[in-house]
Every structure is written in C-alpha cells, then in structure tokens.
Design a protein around this motif. Structure first.
Motif, mmCIF file in Angstrom:
data_model
loop_
_atom_site.group_PDB
_atom_site.id
_atom_site.type_symbol
_atom_site.label_atom_id
_atom_site.label_comp_id
_atom_site.label_asym_id
_atom_site.label_seq_id
_atom_site.Cartn_x
_atom_site.Cartn_y
_atom_site.Cartn_z
ATOM 1 N N PRO A 57 -11.640 -12.303 14.319
ATOM 2 C CA PRO A 57 -11.504 -10.691 14.060
ATOM 3 C C PRO A 57 -9.935 -10.699 14.359
ATOM 4 O O PRO A 57 -9.300 -11.245 14.986
ATOM 5 N N THR A 58 -9.392 -9.447 13.711
ATOM 6 C CA THR A 58 -8.301 -9.193 13.733
ATOM 7 C C THR A 58 -7.534 -8.991 14.964
ATOM 8 O O THR A 58 -6.523 -9.399 15.385
ATOM 9 N N SER A 59 -8.404 -8.264 15.683
ATOM 10 C CA SER A 59 -7.795 -7.726 17.099
ATOM 11 C C SER A 59 -8.750 -7.546 18.025
ATOM 12 O O SER A 59 -9.834 -7.333 17.733
ATOM 13 N N MET A 60 -8.473 -7.732 19.500
ATOM 14 C CA MET A 60 -9.662 -7.145 20.467
ATOM 15 C C MET A 60 -8.607 -6.901 21.395
ATOM 16 O O MET A 60 -7.491 -7.198 21.850
ATOM 17 N N ASP A 61 -9.526 -5.982 22.415
ATOM 18 C CA ASP A 61 -9.012 -5.743 23.791
ATOM 19 C C ASP A 61 -9.811 -6.162 24.709
ATOM 20 O O ASP A 61 -10.966 -6.478 24.556
ATOM 21 N N CYS A 62 -9.173 -6.361 26.064
ATOM 22 C CA CYS A 62 -9.912 -6.732 26.881
ATOM 23 C C CYS A 62 -9.303 -6.235 28.332
ATOM 24 O O CYS A 62 -8.136 -5.917 28.437
ATOM 25 N N ALA A 63 -10.297 -5.930 29.340
ATOM 26 C CA ALA A 63 -9.823 -5.504 30.482
ATOM 27 C C ALA A 63 -9.161 -6.351 31.574
ATOM 28 O O ALA A 63 -9.996 -7.429 31.616
ATOM 29 N N GLU A 64 -7.984 -6.185 32.118
ATOM 30 C CA GLU A 64 -7.353 -7.070 32.907
ATOM 31 C C GLU A 64 -8.658 -7.376 34.205
ATOM 32 O O GLU A 64 -9.041 -6.520 34.795
ATOM 33 N N THR B 74 -1.902 -11.491 26.986
ATOM 34 C CA THR B 74 -1.802 -10.829 25.472
ATOM 35 C C THR B 74 -0.924 -11.732 24.639
ATOM 36 O O THR B 74 0.202 -12.374 25.117
ATOM 37 N N ALA B 75 -1.459 -11.957 23.589
ATOM 38 C CA ALA B 75 -0.955 -13.027 22.442
ATOM 39 C C ALA B 75 -1.783 -12.870 21.321
ATOM 40 O O ALA B 75 -2.816 -12.294 21.227
ATOM 41 N N VAL B 76 -1.417 -13.636 20.493
ATOM 42 C CA VAL B 76 -2.115 -13.924 19.203
ATOM 43 C C VAL B 76 -3.078 -15.422 19.587
ATOM 44 O O VAL B 76 -2.293 -16.270 19.466
ATOM 45 N N TYR B 77 -4.179 -15.280 19.375
ATOM 46 C CA TYR B 77 -4.854 -16.462 19.342
ATOM 47 C C TYR B 77 -5.497 -17.099 18.013
ATOM 48 O O TYR B 77 -6.177 -16.478 17.322
ATOM 49 N N TYR B 78 -5.179 -18.334 17.931
ATOM 50 C CA TYR B 78 -5.769 -19.082 16.608
ATOM 51 C C TYR B 78 -6.620 -19.875 16.918
ATOM 52 O O TYR B 78 -6.486 -20.890 17.875
ATOM 53 N N CYS B 79 -7.831 -20.055 16.072
ATOM 54 C CA CYS B 79 -8.723 -21.263 16.125
ATOM 55 C C CYS B 79 -8.518 -22.086 14.820
ATOM 56 O O CYS B 79 -8.469 -21.419 13.902
ATOM 57 N N GLY C 137 -5.317 -15.239 12.922
ATOM 58 C CA GLY C 137 -5.652 -15.302 14.170
ATOM 59 C C GLY C 137 -5.965 -13.712 14.927
ATOM 60 O O GLY C 137 -6.323 -12.897 13.942
ATOM 61 N N THR C 138 -6.531 -13.859 16.188
ATOM 62 C CA THR C 138 -6.826 -12.740 16.693
ATOM 63 C C THR C 138 -5.814 -12.228 17.851
ATOM 64 O O THR C 138 -5.318 -12.705 18.668
ATOM 65 N N ARG C 139 -5.318 -10.831 17.620
ATOM 66 C CA ARG C 139 -4.290 -10.331 18.557
ATOM 67 C C ARG C 139 -5.236 -9.811 19.707
ATOM 68 O O ARG C 139 -5.861 -8.799 19.561
ATOM 69 N N LEU C 140 -4.884 -10.434 20.837
ATOM 70 C CA LEU C 140 -5.701 -9.916 22.021
ATOM 71 C C LEU C 140 -4.542 -9.359 22.988
ATOM 72 O O LEU C 140 -3.696 -9.632 23.190
ATOM 73 N N SER C 141 -5.188 -8.107 23.201
ATOM 74 C CA SER C 141 -4.467 -7.041 24.275
ATOM 75 C C SER C 141 -5.151 -7.097 25.373
ATOM 76 O O SER C 141 -6.156 -6.359 25.585
ATOM 77 N N ALA C 142 -4.464 -7.428 26.658
ATOM 78 C CA ALA C 142 -5.282 -7.349 27.992
ATOM 79 C C ALA C 142 -4.888 -5.898 28.482
ATOM 80 O O ALA C 142 -3.523 -5.704 28.463
ATOM 81 N N LEU C 143 -5.875 -5.143 28.893
ATOM 82 C CA LEU C 143 -5.294 -3.927 29.251
ATOM 83 C C LEU C 143 -5.646 -3.648 30.585
ATOM 84 O O LEU C 143 -6.490 -4.058 31.219
ATOM 85 N N PRO C 144 -4.600 -2.869 31.283
ATOM 86 C CA PRO C 144 -4.557 -2.707 32.899
ATOM 87 C C PRO C 144 -5.716 -1.643 33.122
ATOM 88 O O PRO C 144 -6.230 -1.014 32.443
#
Lengths: 119, 109
Positions: free
Chosen positions: B7-14, B83-88, B102-109
């Motif tokens: 996936p291009t991007s994802m968010d996750c909760a801290e 928070t980074a771009v993750y490559y598989c 890759g997937t741009r992961l954003s960890a959100l507060p």
C-alpha cells in the motif's frame, strides 16, 4: 554490528568538476558493494554493483565513464562522479553485502547517503 | 520492476501495533523476503528478513504466509520515530535488490 559509513554526507560542487564519495564497511568485510541513486520523492535505483578487485557492473542507462567505481579493498568502495552537471544532483547511497560471518548474512547494509548538489 | 506490491501509505496510532502488508505472488523457492525502512534523508535501515518461517527480532516480527505469496511486517508498539517509508523486497541472498515505492507509515500521536 554491520555498520556502513559514507563520506562526505553532503557536497556542493560546480558544474564540470569531479566529486568522490567513499563507502566503508566498518565492522565487517564486504566482497560486494552496491551504489544507488535516489531522486526526490522517488525510490532507490541501483546504479552499479562492485566486487572487490574486479570491475563494476553497471545497470542499463548508467554511464560507466561518468560514474567511476573503485572497490580496492574488502572494506572500501569509492564512487567518482566525473564532470558533474546539475542533473547529477541526487542522493547517493551505498550498501555492502555481508556474505558470511556477520550478524545477518546474505543481506545488504546501507550507508547514510551522500547528498550531491551540482551548481 | 519490483516483485512486490505494498500500500502507498498507512497510519497507525502511537503505542499500537503497526501491520504492514506486502504481496509477492511470484516469489520463487530460494528468494527471501527482506524489509527495510528509510527515514527522511537517511539510508535504508535493515529491519528483518526471512525465507518461510516467521521471524522476530528486537525491531519487528515478520509473518510469511504458508504459500509465501504475501507477508506482514509487525512493529509491536509504534512510536513517532517509526514514521518512515517501509520497503518489502524479495531477492536471492541480498544480491539484487529492486526497490519499489514502499509504504509510507505515519505514526500518529
């Protein structure tokens, strides 16, 4: 373990000059080193693969006479960008492959990158 | 071309687990699955790799499906520093990496 360093971390040069970037594996021996280039908002693109003591293998479209690679020892590879032009401005990243004896074999460890700006 | 799709991007909760999927339906028998991440303006950082068994280290866990056509990278407790771009990447013994977007992961507060 498996630390790779690059020097310099950034460089600004005038068009037409040459720039040398060093890549060192600090705590392991690397028979193979790789050079990548990354333009803004893009992924890494492999430029060339170098094996210690032999000539580098360049990817299609990468000019071997412009990007000179020397891999003289098991811990050092250098990339020289000759007659640099503004379109060569990019983020250059090296990696070293741990073939055996390292903390994680058969994988690549990357340097921190060198940002080249050609004016 | 990269042999993987993410996936291009994802968010996750801290503080929560981040599960990053990767499809590699054309993987061959002797190819490993590698995961790296790239924090802005730095070189890629090795996370983990595996062949067919699930793997875990101090950074993450790698879950590979039985048919090996997909995998999931799990960061057990995401922080803002994740928070980074993750490559598989799939490859034979680290010899020929092809990076996709890759997937741009954003960890959100």
């Amino acid at each position: 373990g498996a630390v790779v360093s690059q020097h310099p971390s950034w460089v600004i040069c005038k068009s037409g000059t040459s720039v040398k970037i060093e890549c060192r594996s600090l705590d392991f021996q690397a028979t193979t080193m790789f050079w990548y280039r990354q333009f803004p908002k893009q992924s890494l693109m492999l430029m060339a693969t170098s094996n210690e003591g032999s000539k580098a293998t360049y990817e299609q479209g990468v000019e071997k006479d412009k990007f000179l690679i020397n891999h003289a020892s098991l811990t050092l590879s250098t990339l020289t960008v000759t007659s640099a032009h503004p379109e060569d401005s990019s983020f250059y990243i090296c990696s070293a492959r741990v073939a055996s004896g390292g903390p994680s074999t058969d994988t690549q460890y990357f340097g921190p990158g060198t940002r080249l700006t050609v004016l | 071309d990269a042999k993987t799709t993410q996936p291009t991007s994802m968010d996750c909760a801290e503080g929560r687990a981040a599960n990053l999927p990767c499809n590699h339906s054309t993987i061959s028998g002797n190819e490993y699955v590698y995961w790296y991440r790239q924090i802005h303006s730095q070189g890629p950082q090795y996370i983990i790799h595996g062949l067919k068994n699930n793997e875990t280290n101090e950074m993450a866990s790698l879950i590979i499906t039985e048919d090996r056509k997909s995998s999931t990278l799990i960061l057990p407790h995401a922080t803002l520093r994740d928070t980074a771009v993750y490559y598989c990447i799939v490859d034979n013994y680290g010899q020929n990496f092809v990076f996709g977007p890759g997937t741009r992961l954003s960890a959100l507060p």
